[in-house]
Design an enzyme around this catalytic site. Structure first.
Site, PDB file in Angstrom:
ATOM      1  N   PRO A 277       0.757  -1.272   0.022  1.00 18.22           N
ATOM      2  CA  PRO A 277       0.149   0.054  -0.075  1.00 18.22           C
ATOM      3  C   PRO A 277       0.828   1.276   0.092  1.00 18.22           C
ATOM      4  O   PRO A 277       1.775   1.343   0.692  1.00 18.22           O
ATOM      5  CB  PRO A 277      -0.786  -0.084   1.458  1.00 18.22           C
ATOM      6  CG  PRO A 277      -0.023  -1.144   2.215  1.00 18.22           C
ATOM      7  CD  PRO A 277       0.434  -1.994   1.286  1.00 18.22           C
ATOM      8  N   ASN A 278       0.534   2.336  -0.762  1.00 16.90           N
ATOM      9  CA  ASN A 278       1.093   3.547  -0.783  1.00 16.90           C
ATOM     10  C   ASN A 278       2.109   3.795  -1.822  1.00 16.90           C
ATOM     11  O   ASN A 278       2.587   4.611  -1.874  1.00 16.90           O
ATOM     12  CB  ASN A 278       1.086   4.348   0.622  1.00 16.90           C
ATOM     13  CG  ASN A 278      -0.086   4.295   1.184  1.00 16.90           C
ATOM     14  OD1 ASN A 278      -1.396   4.946   0.777  1.00 16.90           O
ATOM     15  ND2 ASN A 278      -0.468   3.815   2.385  1.00 16.90           N
TER      16      ASN A 278
ATOM     17  N   TYR B 241      11.190   8.585   1.018  1.00 19.69           N
ATOM     18  CA  TYR B 241      11.063   7.722  -0.129  1.00 19.69           C
ATOM     19  C   TYR B 241      11.624   8.097  -1.424  1.00 19.69           C
ATOM     20  O   TYR B 241      11.648   7.371  -2.252  1.00 19.69           O
ATOM     21  CB  TYR B 241       9.797   7.230  -0.212  1.00 19.69           C
ATOM     22  CG  TYR B 241       9.092   6.622   0.987  1.00 19.69           C
ATOM     23  CD1 TYR B 241       9.533   5.597   1.593  1.00 19.69           C
ATOM     24  CD2 TYR B 241       7.918   7.190   1.655  1.00 19.69           C
ATOM     25  CE1 TYR B 241       9.209   4.982   2.784  1.00 19.69           C
ATOM     26  CE2 TYR B 241       7.494   6.599   2.879  1.00 19.69           C
ATOM     27  CZ  TYR B 241       7.847   5.713   3.727  1.00 19.69           C
ATOM     28  OH  TYR B 241       7.451   5.257   4.775  1.00 19.69           O
TER      29      TYR B 241
ATOM     30  N   GLU C 186      12.660  -9.766   1.262  1.00 19.58           N
ATOM     31  CA  GLU C 186      12.081  -8.739   1.590  1.00 19.58           C
ATOM     32  C   GLU C 186      12.772  -7.319   1.203  1.00 19.58           C
ATOM     33  O   GLU C 186      14.125  -7.642   1.700  1.00 19.58           O
ATOM     34  CB  GLU C 186      11.599  -8.863   3.181  1.00 19.58           C
ATOM     35  CG  GLU C 186      10.852  -7.740   3.799  1.00 19.58           C
ATOM     36  CD  GLU C 186      10.969  -7.717   5.290  1.00 19.58           C
ATOM     37  OE1 GLU C 186      11.750  -8.457   5.929  1.00 19.58           O
ATOM     38  OE2 GLU C 186       9.869  -6.897   6.033  1.00 19.58           O
TER      39      GLU C 186
ATOM     40  N   HIS D 246      12.856  -3.222   1.939  1.00 19.74           N
ATOM     41  CA  HIS D 246      12.410  -1.591   2.258  1.00 19.74           C
ATOM     42  C   HIS D 246      13.162  -0.497   1.935  1.00 19.74           C
ATOM     43  O   HIS D 246      14.358  -0.605   1.884  1.00 19.74           O
ATOM     44  CB  HIS D 246      12.216  -1.777   3.758  1.00 19.74           C
ATOM     45  CG  HIS D 246      11.383  -2.558   4.351  1.00 19.74           C
ATOM     46  ND1 HIS D 246       9.921  -2.439   4.201  1.00 19.74           N
ATOM     47  CD2 HIS D 246      11.440  -4.054   4.930  1.00 19.74           C
ATOM     48  CE1 HIS D 246       9.287  -3.431   4.662  1.00 19.74           C
ATOM     49  NE2 HIS D 246      10.215  -4.472   5.132  1.00 19.74           N
TER      50      HIS D 246
ATOM     51  N   ARG E 103      13.709   3.594  12.516  1.00 19.10           N
ATOM     52  CA  ARG E 103      12.618   4.366  12.463  1.00 19.10           C
ATOM     53  C   ARG E 103      11.559   4.052  13.764  1.00 19.10           C
ATOM     54  O   ARG E 103      12.231   3.624  14.733  1.00 19.10           O
ATOM     55  CB  ARG E 103      11.747   4.189  11.218  1.00 19.10           C
ATOM     56  CG  ARG E 103      12.646   4.609  10.010  1.00 19.10           C
ATOM     57  CD  ARG E 103      11.706   4.728   8.763  1.00 19.10           C
ATOM     58  NE  ARG E 103      10.735   5.509   8.869  1.00 19.10           N
ATOM     59  CZ  ARG E 103       9.763   5.434   8.069  1.00 19.10           C
ATOM     60  NH1 ARG E 103       9.842   4.573   6.682  1.00 19.10           N
ATOM     61  NH2 ARG E 103       8.721   6.403   7.768  1.00 19.10           N
TER      62      ARG E 103
HETATM   63  O1  CA2 Z   1      10.745   1.673   3.612  1.00 11.50           O
HETATM   64  C1  CA2 Z   1       9.652   1.182   3.038  1.00 11.50           C
HETATM   65  O2  CA2 Z   1       9.764   0.486   2.014  1.00 11.50           O
HETATM   66  C2  CA2 Z   1       8.224   0.816   3.898  1.00 11.50           C
HETATM   67  O3  CA2 Z   1       7.987  -0.357   3.473  1.00 11.50           O
HETATM   68  C3  CA2 Z   1       7.411   1.756   3.203  1.00 11.50           C
HETATM   69  C4  CA2 Z   1       6.115   1.863   3.986  1.00 11.50           C
HETATM   70  C5  CA2 Z   1       6.375   1.782   5.170  1.00 11.50           C
HETATM   71  O4  CA2 Z   1       5.062   1.750   5.914  1.00 11.50           O
HETATM   72  C6  CA2 Z   1       7.140   0.787   5.876  1.00 11.50           C
HETATM   73  O5  CA2 Z   1       7.372   0.785   7.348  1.00 11.50           O
HETATM   74  C7  CA2 Z   1       8.341   0.764   5.283  1.00 11.50           C
HETATM   75  C8  CA2 Z   1       5.233   3.047   3.334  1.00 11.50           C
HETATM   76  C9  CA2 Z   1       5.240   3.338   2.000  1.00 11.50           C
HETATM   77  C10 CA2 Z   1       4.441   4.708   1.666  1.00 11.50           C
HETATM   78  O6  CA2 Z   1       5.035   4.960   0.615  1.00 11.50           O
HETATM   79  C11 CA2 Z   1       4.829   6.401   0.477  1.00 11.50           C
HETATM   80  C12 CA2 Z   1       5.405   6.739  -0.792  1.00 11.50           C
HETATM   81  C13 CA2 Z   1       5.116   8.171  -1.021  1.00 11.50           C
HETATM   82  C14 CA2 Z   1       4.397   8.797  -0.234  1.00 11.50           C
HETATM   83  C15 CA2 Z   1       3.875   8.448   0.713  1.00 11.50           C
HETATM   84  C16 CA2 Z   1       3.834   7.272   1.149  1.00 11.50           C
END
Ligand code: CA2
Length: 144
Positions: free
Chosen positions: A9-10, A22, A97, A99, A106
């Site tokens: 998601p997202n 990100y 996996e 990230h 974090r």
């Molecule tokens: O660091 C990562 O790749 C995460 O999987 C990203 C997730 C977060 O919940 C994990 O803890 C770590 C969040 C993805 C959200 O991506 C966004 C991208 C652009 C703007 C807002 C959110």
């Protein structure tokens, strides 16, 4: 080698918000890079993204018998989803996996990974390059 790359998601919002965490490249840029790295490694790659936990579980199940390995960034479901963990265990495909951020530095709730329990490796904090590393590690893991 057929590899399924799953993003949760997202991650379709990449490049649109939170560039400080990100990065400023988009999800389309990520898929383009993944496809290029897979070509270099002589892998066939399919990229899948969903905001829905059930769709992610279904994508993992459908990989059974069709794919040789999985790269997965379950995003927020990393820290909550026993269903994704169970699906990865059920198909028993080698999985890595990924990230984008270094979740180990974090908030404490990001330091638990259910999906990671079914993966032979976790790559974190390397941005898009983490997916390249994951593909390389899978290639080595699957090599005869
Ligand atoms: O660091 C990562 O790749 C995460 O999987 C990203 C997730 C977060 O919940 C994990 O803890 C770590 C969040 C993805 C959200 O991506 C966004 C991208 C652009 C703007 C807002 C959110």
């Amino acid at each position: 080698m057929r590899i399924l790359v799953i993003n949760g998601p997202n991650l379709n919002m990449l490049g649109i918000r939170e560039p400080g965490i990100y990065g400023s490249s988009t999800y389309a840029d990520l898929c383009q890079s993944i496809t290029r790295w897979a070509d270099e490694l002589h892998m066939e790659v399919t990229c899948f993204q969903s905001n829905s936990e059930g769709e992610l579980v279904t994508a993992i199940q459908q990989a059974y018998g069709k794919m040789d390995g999985i790269v997965i960034n379950p995003a927020a479901y990393t820290h909550t989803s026993v269903a994704i963990l169970d699906a990865l265990k059920a198909v028993a495909l080698p999985a890595v996996e990924v990230h984008l951020s270094d979740v180990s530095t974090r908030e404490p709730f990001r330091q638990v990974s259910y999906a990671g329990m079914a993966c032979f490796l976790t790559v974190m904090g390397k941005g898009f390059a983490g997916y390249r590393e994951a593909l390389q590690e899978l290639a080595e893991h699957l090599a005869p």
